[in-house]
Design a protein around this motif. Structure first.
Motif, PDB file in Angstrom:
ATOM      1  N   THR A 129      75.764  46.889  -4.881  1.00 26.47           N
ATOM      2  CA  THR A 129      77.123  46.225  -5.680  1.00 26.47           C
ATOM      3  C   THR A 129      76.890  46.052  -7.025  1.00 26.47           C
ATOM      4  N   THR A 130      77.744  45.730  -8.083  1.00 23.30           N
ATOM      5  CA  THR A 130      78.020  45.769  -9.380  1.00 23.30           C
ATOM      6  C   THR A 130      78.358  44.323  -9.375  1.00 23.30           C
ATOM      7  N   ALA A 131      78.911  43.400 -10.828  1.00 18.52           N
ATOM      8  CA  ALA A 131      79.081  42.421 -11.108  1.00 18.52           C
ATOM      9  C   ALA A 131      79.858  43.324 -11.664  1.00 18.52           C
ATOM     10  N   VAL A 132      81.683  42.809 -11.352  1.00 17.12           N
ATOM     11  CA  VAL A 132      82.816  43.390 -13.012  1.00 17.12           C
ATOM     12  C   VAL A 132      83.651  42.336 -13.314  1.00 17.12           C
ATOM     13  N   LEU A 133      83.842  42.676 -14.041  1.00 13.24           N
ATOM     14  CA  LEU A 133      85.521  41.645 -14.356  1.00 13.24           C
ATOM     15  C   LEU A 133      86.488  42.499 -13.863  1.00 13.24           C
ATOM     16  N   ARG A 134      87.242  42.073 -12.963  1.00 14.47           N
ATOM     17  CA  ARG A 134      88.671  42.244 -12.952  1.00 14.47           C
ATOM     18  C   ARG A 134      90.060  41.742 -12.673  1.00 14.47           C
ATOM     19  N   GLY A 135      90.850  41.850 -13.061  1.00 15.69           N
ATOM     20  CA  GLY A 135      92.168  40.489 -13.411  1.00 15.69           C
ATOM     21  C   GLY A 135      91.579  39.346 -14.015  1.00 15.69           C
ATOM     22  N   GLY A 136      90.695  39.712 -15.306  1.00 16.90           N
ATOM     23  CA  GLY A 136      89.667  38.647 -15.432  1.00 16.90           C
ATOM     24  C   GLY A 136      89.136  37.718 -14.898  1.00 16.90           C
ATOM     25  N   GLN A 137      88.610  37.732 -13.858  1.00 10.45           N
ATOM     26  CA  GLN A 137      87.746  37.048 -12.938  1.00 10.45           C
ATOM     27  C   GLN A 137      86.847  37.753 -12.374  1.00 10.45           C
ATOM     28  N   ARG A 138      85.141  37.202 -12.284  1.00  9.65           N
ATOM     29  CA  ARG A 138      84.074  38.599 -11.897  1.00  9.65           C
ATOM     30  C   ARG A 138      84.182  38.441 -10.739  1.00  9.65           C
ATOM     31  N   GLU A 139      83.899  39.639 -10.090  1.00  6.65           N
ATOM     32  CA  GLU A 139      83.758  40.222  -8.651  1.00  6.65           C
ATOM     33  C   GLU A 139      82.744  41.059  -8.547  1.00  6.65           C
ATOM     34  N   SER A 140      82.458  41.015  -6.979  1.00  8.60           N
ATOM     35  CA  SER A 140      81.055  41.919  -6.850  1.00  8.60           C
ATOM     36  C   SER A 140      81.840  42.897  -6.061  1.00  8.60           C
ATOM     37  N   VAL A 141      82.069  44.892  -6.583  1.00  8.72           N
ATOM     38  CA  VAL A 141      82.045  45.511  -5.941  1.00  8.72           C
ATOM     39  C   VAL A 141      81.227  45.946  -5.605  1.00  8.72           C
ATOM     40  N   ASP A 142      81.602  47.500  -5.057  1.00  5.92           N
ATOM     41  CA  ASP A 142      80.338  49.126  -4.317  1.00  5.92           C
ATOM     42  C   ASP A 142      80.149  49.625  -6.098  1.00  5.92           C
ATOM     43  N   ALA A 143      78.978  49.952  -6.033  1.00  9.04           N
ATOM     44  CA  ALA A 143      79.623  50.419  -7.551  1.00  9.04           C
ATOM     45  C   ALA A 143      80.020  52.506  -6.757  1.00  9.04           C
ATOM     46  N   GLU A 144      80.043  52.129  -6.051  1.00 14.27           N
ATOM     47  CA  GLU A 144      81.067  53.988  -5.312  1.00 14.27           C
ATOM     48  C   GLU A 144      82.493  53.651  -6.315  1.00 14.27           C
ATOM     49  N   GLN A 145      82.575  52.593  -6.267  1.00 15.55           N
ATOM     50  CA  GLN A 145      84.019  51.900  -6.712  1.00 15.55           C
ATOM     51  C   GLN A 145      84.548  52.590  -8.299  1.00 15.55           C
ATOM     52  N   LEU A 146      83.003  51.863  -9.012  1.00 12.93           N
ATOM     53  CA  LEU A 146      83.707  52.052 -10.184  1.00 12.93           C
ATOM     54  C   LEU A 146      84.061  52.991 -11.223  1.00 12.93           C
ATOM     55  N   VAL A 147      85.216  52.309 -12.165  1.00 15.08           N
ATOM     56  CA  VAL A 147      85.775  53.226 -12.998  1.00 15.08           C
ATOM     57  C   VAL A 147      85.302  53.211 -14.225  1.00 15.08           C
ATOM     58  N   PRO A 148      85.932  54.620 -14.888  1.00 13.03           N
ATOM     59  CA  PRO A 148      85.779  54.644 -16.681  1.00 13.03           C
ATOM     60  C   PRO A 148      86.505  53.349 -17.690  1.00 13.03           C
ATOM     61  N   GLY A 149      86.232  52.718 -17.721  1.00 10.37           N
ATOM     62  CA  GLY A 149      87.219  51.272 -18.465  1.00 10.37           C
ATOM     63  C   GLY A 149      86.799  49.637 -17.843  1.00 10.37           C
ATOM     64  N   ASP A 150      86.212  50.433 -16.349  1.00 11.07           N
ATOM     65  CA  ASP A 150      85.523  48.700 -15.731  1.00 11.07           C
ATOM     66  C   ASP A 150      84.713  47.999 -16.109  1.00 11.07           C
ATOM     67  N   ILE A 151      84.519  46.655 -16.970  1.00 10.57           N
ATOM     68  CA  ILE A 151      83.661  46.086 -17.861  1.00 10.57           C
ATOM     69  C   ILE A 151      82.583  45.516 -16.385  1.00 10.57           C
ATOM     70  N   VAL A 152      81.851  46.133 -16.324  1.00 10.01           N
ATOM     71  CA  VAL A 152      80.196  45.306 -15.766  1.00 10.01           C
ATOM     72  C   VAL A 152      79.477  44.187 -16.599  1.00 10.01           C
ATOM     73  N   LEU A 153      78.739  43.083 -15.540  1.00 12.82           N
ATOM     74  CA  LEU A 153      77.679  42.679 -15.671  1.00 12.82           C
ATOM     75  C   LEU A 153      77.025  42.954 -15.604  1.00 12.82           C
ATOM     76  N   LEU A 154      75.668  43.693 -16.415  1.00 12.69           N
ATOM     77  CA  LEU A 154      74.590  43.199 -15.256  1.00 12.69           C
ATOM     78  C   LEU A 154      73.170  42.710 -16.308  1.00 12.69           C
ATOM     79  N   GLU A 155      72.454  42.472 -15.188  1.00 11.08           N
ATOM     80  CA  GLU A 155      71.348  41.657 -16.132  1.00 11.08           C
ATOM     81  C   GLU A 155      69.576  42.158 -15.407  1.00 11.08           C
ATOM     82  N   SER A 156      68.988  41.424 -15.568  1.00 10.85           N
ATOM     83  CA  SER A 156      67.124  41.845 -15.115  1.00 10.85           C
ATOM     84  C   SER A 156      66.579  42.129 -13.771  1.00 10.85           C
TER      85      SER A 156
END
Ligand code: ATP
Length: 916
Positions: A129-156
């Motif tokens: 799962t990956t943390a993304v911003l969708r609709g201005g909110q931080r959300e955790s989505v399955d990495a398979e759902q990522l699309v070009p244009g998604d803003i992703v938050l990553l850490e160590s």
């Protein structure tokens, strides 16, 4: 994407060279913005671009896999024999050999397919799962759902889920060996780089399949799935490996050696029969083929594979997901489990229960993540000034913090680290509103928390005046929270309601001890006002001196209920449990005592470890039960010391820096919930529920699998041995062969297809966790088992030969006597299957006979096919059998019962001898 990029930053394929574009241009071209895509936009893009998955490499076709089943020396021998038989005019024999080879191949294919399927279903459990911003909110989505244009938050510790153009990066480093082969991590930042920069130098990009080893990042997804660099080079990083393990390889090797030895013996027997016994050559040839087929345990590798696969499935049901198949075997031999404390032994549900200020020790009520709770000092409510001090500390704890509550749920749902969640709950009890505080004191820089330095620091430049706050809060401020010994060393004074006072380090250390002795995790919180013109970007470890201590917090984290029992069971099974924690020694000891891990002398700390030489550590290691203030490097040293003493070590880990220890451990165990992807990649096993009890369960299953493999081996070898001995004995004695080659082939095939598989489904034996772990390096077939195999081979051969001679004598009909011999052998094998349900313990009970439905089922099927073999005219033509008179059945079955009883008697005797 529609907008054409400037030609200087367009690659040969017309795709923008994202690394050379500046971050905002990249965002524009992807029609995205820093606050992320909207939900409907993301859904549309998912339709357009497809899921973010790599196409798996093409697997072999069914037909090829079927053909591969014939790729085996034994089968070559058999096929050659079939051709020669037909050449010699033995049409029926030749066809039966062909048919048997075909059935064996089909059966092998089926089993292989089943095992593969079992592993494939495990693979799907390991999704990211990956943390993304969708609709201005931080959300955790399955990495398979990522699309070009998604803003992703990553850490160590995160695995990069797609190719990403960085927008912001803080102390960011990534390990890109999967793509570039470079083992060291490389630094990353958000500025564009040269259009012609090679992949390894595109520091403004993160690539799918690589790992973040340090820092944090925010970036925009530029390509997904097969369009990523990883997808382009066509490597799929497999999460679960193929079916090969040291054991299956060892068995395949054993199979090959046996095959050669058996061919040699066959040749000798052939020569003997030809030169000394005057058998007709064609009969002798066919018997030799029968002998070779009878003796070679060709089904063994398949049985081992299926047993392992069943083990993997059972472990997954108990929350232990195996990533590397050899771990299934190793788990059964584990003699030490080194477990993290937080979250694995404890619940990781943290609550601040004490706050120590210069004013005294304040108790905090109210459990869990919620804002309700009272403060009291010596049982009395706080005065207004005392409350103000608590509030000051709580605000610092809220700001120097990355966690967030979702307050729409009750109790609140935490996003982030539970230690930080506990501090947020404290702040809520002190009356702070999270959003307001963040808005008033925006963070302008930070040093993130890492287990190595054990503190976190943040820099804040306040946005506007707030009358409620004291003077110091209105200046830029540096806030630090972390392990007390680290933070106290940075402080020169302490805050109190009467102003700042000199710091009495010793009395604060005593306060830390007091809280830790209750099993509480202790954090110190400190601040430093900075000059008004302090630059926003300036913060490094060098700034962390001359701080003002605000106080301590003591955080309770209760033990998991089921863990006490699991630890006790491990101890009973001869498995030592060692608790490893980043916490203070007193906290660790208090929790360790609750689990009855050991006494004070058995606690080591990280700094003690640093002082010890390897030889000194080896001396101490067997007495160590708790290791406190341990860093990931300490874990590595502990494993090395334990392994030097011959222990088989399972070690848990979650952070990116735990990876080397997880790799080094015999069984690396990563946490599925709170573990980083880096840890999971390094581990052999992932715990779906982060719970220590699941390690215990996996050990139980590991021991069971090993038992079952042994049972299968001890069952199969004598069935082959018995069949071979019948033929060898007959040729050596010069008597008529008691079975024809096709009959031997028949016995071999039906036992392989029915009986031998049943033991793979055996459940754990009673007393499994009362015996010590099996010695490291012990072979599957020890001396005792070799003895058993020999004994039973002789018993089966004797039973069959004896009945053959009796029937021959009585009826003077060779075909009938052979039919009896085959049925006696098969009856002996069927009853011996019941013996094998336990290698040492008696199976003389109703429960032992009926406990495994697969055993009953396979014996049932066997009875039916043996009746067909004996009475069906077609089978009689093919196999040369004749209908047995009913009067012959009792003695045939008695042969089976005798084999069973003799093996039980042998078990009883060897137990008695062992007990002496
Ligand atoms: P365990 O091994 O039991 O799972 P851990 O290794 O996760 O524990 P760490 O998270 O490394 O332990 O914490 C070690 C110490 O660092 C804690 O005792 C605490 O004092 C401090 N600490 C933990 N979390 C934070 C945090 N988010 N910010 C600042 N300091 C922290």
């Amino acid at each position: 994407m529609t907008a054409a990029p400037p030609s200087s930053v367009t690659g040969a394929s017309g795709q923008p060279l994202w690394h050379a574009l500046d971050a905002d241009t990249a965002l524009q071209q992807l029609h995205s913005q820093r606050s992320g895509l909207g939900h409907s936009d993301a859904a549309e893009r998912l339709q357009q671009y497809g899921a973010n998955v790599l196409t798996p490499p093409a697997t072999d076709s069914m037909f090829k896999r079927f053909l591969l089943q014939f790729h085996n020396v034994l089968i070559y021998v058999l096929l050659a024999a079939a051709v020669v038989s037909v050449g010699l005019g033995h049409w029926i024999d030749g066809s039966v050999i062909f048919a048997v080879v075909l059935i064996n191949a089909l059966f092998g294919l089926l089993q292989e397919g089943k095992a593969e399927k079992a592993l494939a279903s495990i693979r799907t459990l390991l999704h990211i799962t990956t943390a993304v911003l969708r609709g201005g909110q931080r959300e955790s989505v399955d990495a398979e759902q990522l699309v070009p244009g998604d803003i992703v938050l990553l850490e160590s510790g995160d695995k990069v889920p797609a190719d990403i153009r960085l927008l912001d990066a803080i102390n960011l480093r990534a390990q890109e060996s999967a793509l570039t082969g470079e083992a060291n991590s490389v630094s990353k930042q958000a500025h564009p780089v040269e259009p012609l920069a090679p992949l390894a130098e595109r520091s403004s990009m993160l690539f799918a399949g690589t790992l973040i080893t340090q820092g944090r990042a925010r970036g925009v997804v530029v390509s997904t799935g097969d369009h990523t660099e990883l997808g382009q080079i066509g490597t799929l990083l497999r999460d679960v490996e193929t079916l090969s393990t040291p054991l299956t390889r060892q068995m395949a090797q054993l199979g090959r050696t046996l095959t050669l030895a058996i061919l040699a013996i066959t040749l000798l027997v052939f020569l003997f029969g030809w030169l000394w016994r005057d058998y007709p050559l064609s009969e002798l040839f066919m018997s030799s083929v029968g002998l070779a087929v009878a003796a070679i345990p060709e089904g063994l590798p398949a049985i081992i594979t299926i047993t392992l696969a069943i083990g993997v499935q059972r472990m997954a049901l108990r929350n232990a997901i195996i990533r590397r198949l050899p771990a299934v075997e190793t788990l059964g031999a584990v003699s030490v489990i080194c477990s993290d404390k937080t979250g694995t032994l404890t619940r990781n549900e943290m609550t601040v229960q004490s706050v120590c200020l210069q004013e005294g020790q304040i108790d905090v009520s109210g459990l869990g993540y919620q804002g309700e709770g009272e403060f009291s000092l010596n049982g009395q409510p706080l005065s207004a000034t005392q409350l103000l001090e608590v509030q000051h500390l709580a605000l610092a704890a809220l700001l120097c913090n990355d966690a967030r509550f979702d307050t729409s749920a009750a109790p609140w749902r935490l996003h982030g680290d539970p230690t930080e969640g506990a501090l947020l709950a404290l702040a809520a009890k002190a009356g702070w509103e999270h959003g307001d505080c963040l808005a008033l004191h925006p963070r302008t820089n930070e040093i993130p928390f890492e287990s190595e330095h054990r503190y976190m620091a943040t820099l804040h430049h306040p946005r506007s005046q707030d009358d409620d706050l004291s003077e110091a809060v209105l200046l830029p401020r540096l806030l630090v929270k972390g392990a007390p010994e680290r933070v106290l060393a940075m402080c020169s004074q302490v805050r109190s309601s009467q102003g700042h006072q000199a710091l009495d380090t010793d009395s604060w250390k005593r306060a830390v001890e007091r809280l830790a002795a209750r099993g509480q995790r202790v954090l110190a919180i400190a601040e430093k006002p900075l000059p008004e013109d302090h630059p926003k970007a300036e913060l490094d470890h060098g700034h962390l001196t001359g701080l003002t201590l605000l106080g301590l917090v003591g955080i309770a984290d209760p033990l998991r209920e089921e863990v006490r029992k699991a630890v006790a069971e491990c101890h009973a099974a001869g498995i030592r449990v060692v608790m490893i924690t980043g916490d203070h020694a007193s906290t660790a000891f208090a929790i360790g005592s609750e689990l009855q891990l050991g006494d004070e002398h058995q606690v080591l700390t990280g700094s003690m470890l640093d002082q010890l030489s390897d030889a000194e550590l080896e001396k101490l290691i067997d007495d160590t039960r708790v290791v406190a203030r341990a860093s990931p490097e300490h874990k590595l040293r502990l494993i090395q010391a334990l392994q030097a003493k011959g222990r088989i070590v399972a070690m848990t880990g979650d952070g990116v820096n735990d990876a080397p220890a997880l790799k080094r451990a015999d069984v690396g165990v990563a946490m599925g919930l709170k573990g980083t992807e880096a840890a999971k990649e390094a581990a052999e096993m992932v715990l779906a529920d982060d719970n220590f009890s699941s390690i215990r369960d996996a050990v139980v299953e590991g021991r069971t699998v090993y038992d079952n493999l042994r049972k299968a081996l001890v069952f199969i070898l004598p069935t082959n041995g018995g069949e071979a001995l019948v033929l060898i004995a007959a040729i050596l004695l010069g008597i008529t062969l008691p079975m024809t080659p096709v009959q031997i082939l028949w016995v071999n095939m039906i036992t392989a297809v029915t009986l031998s598989l049943a033991l793979a489904f055996e459940q754990s034996e009673a007393g499994l966790m009362q015996r010590p772990p099996r010695p490291a390096g012990e072979t599957l077939l020890n001396r005792f088992l070799i003895w058993r195999v020999t004994l039973v081979s002789v018993l089966l051969a004797t039973a069959s030969l004896l009945l053959f001679q009796l029937a021959l004598h009585q009826y003077n009909d060779l075909a009938l006597a052979r039919t009896v011999a085959v049925n006696a052998l098969v009856a002996g094998e069927a009853t011996y299957l019941l013996n094998c349900r336990s290698l040492q313990q008696s199976t003389l009970s109703w429960r032992s006979w009926t406990g495994n439905p697969y055993v009953l089922l396979s014996i049932g099927v066997l009875i039916v096919v043996q009746l067909l073999f004996t009475y069906l005219p077609l089978m009689q033509t093919l196999f040369g059998t004749v209908a047995m008179p009913l009067s012959l059945w009792p003695e045939t079955l008695a042969a089976g019962v005798a084999v069973y009883l003799l093996v039980e008697a042998e078990k009883w005797l060897s137990q008695r001898l062992a007990d002496r």
